[in-house]
Design a protein around this motif. Structure first.
Motif, PDB file in Angstrom:
ATOM      1  N   MET A   1       0.829  -1.208   0.000  1.00  0.00           N
ATOM      2  CA  MET A   1       0.000   0.000   0.000  1.00  0.00           C
ATOM      3  C   MET A   1       0.861   1.255   0.000  1.00  0.00           C
ATOM      4  O   MET A   1       1.980   1.271   0.496  1.00  0.00           O
ATOM      5  CB  MET A   1      -0.905   0.030   1.239  1.00  0.00           C
ATOM      6  N   ALA A   2       0.308   2.324  -0.546  1.00  0.00           N
ATOM      7  CA  ALA A   2       1.015   3.600  -0.552  1.00  0.00           C
ATOM      8  C   ALA A   2       1.099   4.161   0.855  1.00  0.00           C
ATOM      9  O   ALA A   2       1.980   4.960   1.164  1.00  0.00           O
ATOM     10  CB  ALA A   2       0.301   4.576  -1.471  1.00  0.00           C
ATOM     11  N   ASP A   3       0.196   3.760   1.716  1.00  0.00           N
ATOM     12  CA  ASP A   3       0.184   4.241   3.092  1.00  0.00           C
ATOM     13  C   ASP A   3      -0.232   3.092   3.989  1.00  0.00           C
ATOM     14  O   ASP A   3      -0.545   2.006   3.540  1.00  0.00           O
ATOM     15  CB  ASP A   3      -0.783   5.424   3.222  1.00  0.00           C
ATOM     16  N   LYS A   4      -0.259   3.328   5.278  1.00  0.00           N
ATOM     17  CA  LYS A   4      -0.638   2.312   6.248  1.00  0.00           C
ATOM     18  C   LYS A   4      -1.870   2.790   7.003  1.00  0.00           C
ATOM     19  O   LYS A   4      -2.079   3.996   7.173  1.00  0.00           O
ATOM     20  CB  LYS A   4       0.519   2.060   7.221  1.00  0.00           C
ATOM     21  N   PRO A   5      -2.699   1.880   7.495  1.00  0.00           N
ATOM     22  CA  PRO A   5      -3.973   2.284   8.086  1.00  0.00           C
ATOM     23  C   PRO A   5      -3.862   3.179   9.313  1.00  0.00           C
ATOM     24  O   PRO A   5      -4.754   3.982   9.571  1.00  0.00           O
ATOM     25  CB  PRO A   5      -4.645   0.953   8.430  1.00  0.00           C
ATOM     26  N   PHE A   6      -2.773   3.053  10.098  1.00  0.00           N
ATOM     27  CA  PHE A   6      -2.642   3.849  11.313  1.00  0.00           C
ATOM     28  C   PHE A   6      -1.561   4.927  11.203  1.00  0.00           C
ATOM     29  O   PHE A   6      -1.409   5.742  12.113  1.00  0.00           O
ATOM     30  CB  PHE A   6      -2.341   2.940  12.509  1.00  0.00           C
TER      31      PHE A   6
ATOM     32  N   PHE B   1       3.068   2.612  12.467  1.00  0.00           N
ATOM     33  CA  PHE B   1       2.614   3.663  13.385  1.00  0.00           C
ATOM     34  C   PHE B   1       3.480   4.921  13.259  1.00  0.00           C
ATOM     35  O   PHE B   1       3.458   5.780  14.149  1.00  0.00           O
ATOM     36  CB  PHE B   1       2.632   3.149  14.825  1.00  0.00           C
ATOM     37  N   GLU B   2       4.215   5.021  12.208  1.00  0.00           N
ATOM     38  CA  GLU B   2       5.080   6.191  12.006  1.00  0.00           C
ATOM     39  C   GLU B   2       4.256   7.481  12.015  1.00  0.00           C
ATOM     40  O   GLU B   2       3.179   7.566  11.424  1.00  0.00           O
ATOM     41  CB  GLU B   2       5.816   6.076  10.676  1.00  0.00           C
ATOM     42  N   GLY B   3       4.766   8.479  12.713  1.00  0.00           N
ATOM     43  CA  GLY B   3       4.093   9.772  12.744  1.00  0.00           C
ATOM     44  C   GLY B   3       2.889   9.846  13.660  1.00  0.00           C
ATOM     45  O   GLY B   3       2.179  10.863  13.665  1.00  0.00           O
TER      46      GLY B   3
ATOM     47  N   ALA C   1       8.827   5.544  14.485  1.00  0.00           N
ATOM     48  CA  ALA C   1       9.475   6.829  14.219  1.00  0.00           C
ATOM     49  C   ALA C   1       8.464   7.963  14.345  1.00  0.00           C
ATOM     50  O   ALA C   1       7.314   7.856  13.912  1.00  0.00           O
ATOM     51  CB  ALA C   1      10.075   6.824  12.813  1.00  0.00           C
ATOM     52  N   GLY C   2       8.904   9.040  14.980  1.00  0.00           N
ATOM     53  CA  GLY C   2       8.043  10.209  15.099  1.00  0.00           C
ATOM     54  C   GLY C   2       6.908  10.062  16.078  1.00  0.00           C
ATOM     55  O   GLY C   2       5.912  10.795  16.001  1.00  0.00           O
TER      56      GLY C   2
END
Length: 359
Positions: free
Chosen positions: A207-212, A235-237, A259-260
């Motif tokens: 996926m281009a992004d992650k759900p969380f 869980f980045e960001g 991270a973040g």
């Protein structure tokens, strides 16, 4: 005359054999309108352009309040199974719904715009949720996803601005959540995520992004039970994430997972052998990380620009990657295990509190 009688008999035979009349039966039961197909029932909408015509009772203007659906209904001497919800409750002012385990299917947007819905229990007969299933359910505060459900599509919880907790029940089947299952424009209120089952890493990673990823409201994460691997950047960001609990079965944690975040302390399970690249990068509140005895490598940038003060570097650690602790909060003297064979470039650069590093 003889031919006419034969044709009529044929029609009667078809009705008896296939139940044509019964398949269209619509009736009211305890304030809910159902349509029967064979012995299966589907909840009917009472607010659509084409309204159903029950053979008994009167249609309500709306479904309201607390709804408890039975698994089976006895009507006119026949037993029916409540099987599908369709979009019968879409936009209705219901406050809670008990969904029996006999329900195997719901429609797209099944509860969309049910702005008064505060609680719902999902059927264990469901295999998948549908797109926009809970969109704009602004009063919904928490939900448990049964282990039978294998996927959450895009916009499942879009604009659920009151949803603070989601729990994924145990299952041997991996859960696959779409990138935008919970957020749309960052409007999530999620504070706690509890996952007791495997995550479908292969599909999530594509996926281009992650759900969380980037949900800034998340404060607590629990991953245990069947969770063995956490995908990169999961869980980045999540800048409010403070509390992380990892179960003993977690063996692989992808790059930049925390991270973040605002995580303060983490204990890595014994099964984890590598602290992946950027895992705790840019974590300004990080104080303590407890490594398992099986850790053999700390990869590049793992703790870069983190505030980490305490870490147990155990015997068996072999490599420390480039800039692994660059700009970290480590202070005083740091003694590395005798098993360390490689220290990467600038591994401790800009860690101004360190006075010495030795083996």
């Amino acid at each position: 005359m003889f031919n006419f009688t034969l044709k009529r008999a044929s029609v009667v035979g078809l009705v008896l054999a296939f139940g044509i009349g019964a398949s269209a039966q619509t009736f009211m039961y305890e304030g809910i309108c159902y349509k029967a197909t064979g012995n299966k029932l589907t909840v009917q909408s009472v607010t659509g352009k084409t309204k159903p015509t029950p053979e008994n009772g009167t249609l309500p203007e709306h479904y309201t309040g607390d709804i408890v659906l039975p698994e089976t209904i006895e009507y006119n001497g026949k037993t029916y199974i409540v099987d599908k919800l369709g979009t019968g409750f879409k936009g209705e002012p219901i406050t809670s719904l008990h969904m029996p385990n006999s329900v195997t299917d719901v429609g797209i947007g099944a509860f969309q715009d049910c702005s008064s819905l505060t609680t719902i229990n999902l059927s264990t007969g469901l295999v998948k949720l549908k797109q926009n299933m809970f969109t704009n359910c602004t009063a919904l505060t928490e939900i448990t996803i049964p282990g039978t459900i294998s996927a959450l599509p895009n916009a499942t919880f879009k604009a659920c601005t009151g949803l603070t907790k989601i729990t994924f029940e145990s299952s041997e089947t991996p859960i696959e959540a779409a990138a935008n299952a919970f957020v749309d424009g960052g409007n999530s209120a999620l504070k706690e995520v509890v996952i007791h089952r495997p995550i479908n890493v292969e599909k999530v990673a594509a996926m281009a992004d992650k759900p969380f990823r980037g949900i800034t409201s998340i404060e607590t994460v629990v991953l245990d039970g069947g969770v063995t691997e956490i995908p990169a950047s999961y869980f980045e960001g999540c800048s409010s994430l403070k509390n992380v609990t990892l179960g003993e079965n977690v063996a692989t944690i992808g790059t930049n997972v925390f991270a973040g975040t605002a995580v303060e302390s983490v204990t890595l399970p014994e099964a984890v052998t590598s602290v992946s690249s950027g895992l705790f990068a840019s974590t300004p509140a990080l104080n303590t990380v407890v490594l398992g005895s099986g850790v053999t490598s700390i990869d590049a940038l793992a703790f870069s620009n983190s505030a980490i003060r305490n870490i147990n570097l155990t015997e068996g650690l072999k490599t420390i990657g480039d800039q692994a602790f660059s700009g970290s909060g480590l202070a005083g003297e740091l003694v590395l295990p005798s098993t360390v064979t490689r220290i990467g470039a600038q591994a401790f650069a800009k860690s101004t509190g360190l006075t010495s590093v030795s083996i």
